[in-house]
Motif scaffolding. Sequence first.
Motif, short mmCIF file in Angstrom:
data_model
loop_
_atom_site.label_atom_id
_atom_site.label_comp_id
_atom_site.label_asym_id
_atom_site.label_seq_id
_atom_site.Cartn_x
_atom_site.Cartn_y
_atom_site.Cartn_z
N GLU A 44 61.03 55.42 30.63
CA GLU A 44 61.23 55.11 29.21
C GLU A 44 60.42 56.06 28.33
O GLU A 44 60.88 56.46 27.26
N ILE A 45 59.24 56.45 28.78
CA ILE A 45 58.43 57.41 28.04
C ILE A 45 59.14 58.76 28.00
O ILE A 45 59.26 59.39 26.94
N VAL A 46 59.62 59.19 29.15
CA VAL A 46 60.33 60.48 29.25
C VAL A 46 61.56 60.48 28.34
O VAL A 46 61.85 61.47 27.67
N ALA A 47 62.27 59.35 28.29
CA ALA A 47 63.48 59.25 27.48
C ALA A 47 63.18 59.03 26.00
O ALA A 47 64.10 59.01 25.18
N GLY A 48 61.91 58.85 25.64
CA GLY A 48 61.54 58.64 24.25
C GLY A 48 61.80 57.23 23.75
O GLY A 48 61.85 57.00 22.55
N ARG A 49 61.93 56.28 24.67
CA ARG A 49 62.23 54.90 24.28
C ARG A 49 61.02 53.98 24.31
O ARG A 49 61.16 52.79 24.06
N ALA A 50 59.85 54.51 24.65
CA ALA A 50 58.64 53.69 24.68
C ALA A 50 57.57 54.38 23.84
O ALA A 50 57.22 55.53 24.11
N GLY A 51 57.11 53.69 22.84
CA GLY A 51 56.05 54.25 22.00
C GLY A 51 54.72 54.24 22.73
O GLY A 51 54.53 53.50 23.71
N PRO A 52 53.78 55.06 22.27
CA PRO A 52 52.50 55.18 22.97
C PRO A 52 51.70 53.87 23.02
O PRO A 52 51.04 53.60 24.02
N THR A 53 51.75 53.07 21.97
CA THR A 53 50.99 51.82 21.97
C THR A 53 51.52 50.87 23.03
O THR A 53 50.75 50.30 23.81
N PHE A 54 52.84 50.70 23.07
CA PHE A 54 53.45 49.85 24.08
C PHE A 54 53.20 50.40 25.47
O PHE A 54 52.84 49.66 26.39
N ALA A 55 53.41 51.69 25.65
CA ALA A 55 53.25 52.31 26.96
C ALA A 55 51.82 52.14 27.47
O ALA A 55 51.61 51.80 28.65
N ARG A 56 50.84 52.36 26.62
CA ARG A 56 49.44 52.20 27.02
C ARG A 56 49.16 50.76 27.45
O ARG A 56 48.58 50.51 28.51
N ALA A 57 49.57 49.81 26.62
CA ALA A 57 49.30 48.40 26.90
C ALA A 57 49.99 47.95 28.20
O ALA A 57 49.38 47.27 29.03
N HIS A 58 51.23 48.35 28.37
CA HIS A 58 51.97 47.92 29.56
C HIS A 58 51.40 48.58 30.82
O HIS A 58 51.26 47.92 31.85
N ALA A 59 51.06 49.85 30.74
CA ALA A 59 50.47 50.54 31.89
C ALA A 59 49.13 49.90 32.26
O ALA A 59 48.84 49.71 33.45
N GLN A 60 48.34 49.53 31.27
CA GLN A 60 47.06 48.88 31.55
C GLN A 60 47.26 47.51 32.18
O GLN A 60 46.51 47.12 33.08
N GLU A 61 48.26 46.78 31.72
CA GLU A 61 48.59 45.48 32.31
C GLU A 61 48.93 45.63 33.79
O GLU A 61 48.44 44.88 34.63
N LEU A 62 49.80 46.58 34.08
CA LEU A 62 50.19 46.81 35.46
C LEU A 62 49.01 47.29 36.31
O LEU A 62 48.85 46.88 37.46
N GLN A 63 48.17 48.12 35.72
CA GLN A 63 46.98 48.61 36.43
C GLN A 63 46.03 47.44 36.73
O GLN A 63 45.46 47.36 37.82
N ASP A 64 45.85 46.54 35.78
CA ASP A 64 45.02 45.37 35.99
C ASP A 64 45.57 44.50 37.12
O ASP A 64 44.81 43.98 37.95
N ASP A 65 46.88 44.34 37.15
CA ASP A 65 47.51 43.55 38.21
C ASP A 65 47.26 44.20 39.57
O ASP A 65 46.93 43.52 40.54
N THR A 66 47.40 45.50 39.62
CA THR A 66 47.16 46.23 40.87
C THR A 66 45.72 46.05 41.33
O THR A 66 45.46 45.85 42.52
N SER A 67 44.78 46.09 40.41
CA SER A 67 43.36 45.88 40.74
C SER A 67 43.14 44.47 41.28
O SER A 67 42.37 44.28 42.23
#
Length: 127
Positions: A44-67
């Motif tokens: 979605e980032i590559v396609a320009g459909r995810a803004g940086p704020t959403f992308a950062r928050a969602h990536a951090q959420e997934l990273q927290d889950d992985t931890s």
Amino acid sequence: MKVVAVCLGCLLVVTGCESTADRVQINAQSLHTDAVDGAVLAGEIVAGRAGPTFARAHAQELQDDTSQIEKNVYDQRLPRYDDLQQLADQIGAALGSIATRPDDTSLAQSARATLLRLAADAARMTP
């Protein structure tokens, strides 16, 4: 209140009955899901459909889950701990790169490829 207590009691009984193989499978499936979700986010980032704020928050959420999965694997002393830990570390690192630079499309493209490979690795860990 009694219903909640009964439900919690049932959950503890069911959780306590899981075999070690089931717990390995559950954790591997969770890592697979996080890697696939991260790959979709990167796409979605590559396609320009995810803004940086959403992308950062969602990536951090997934990273927290992985931890959290990594901690569960350690706490449960699961077999294949090293494999699951390494997989969690790699997925977390790829998600962390997205969280750190959520507007970098070339990094997102690279992270997407990595996450898809790691998702396949996680899928192979489940019977």
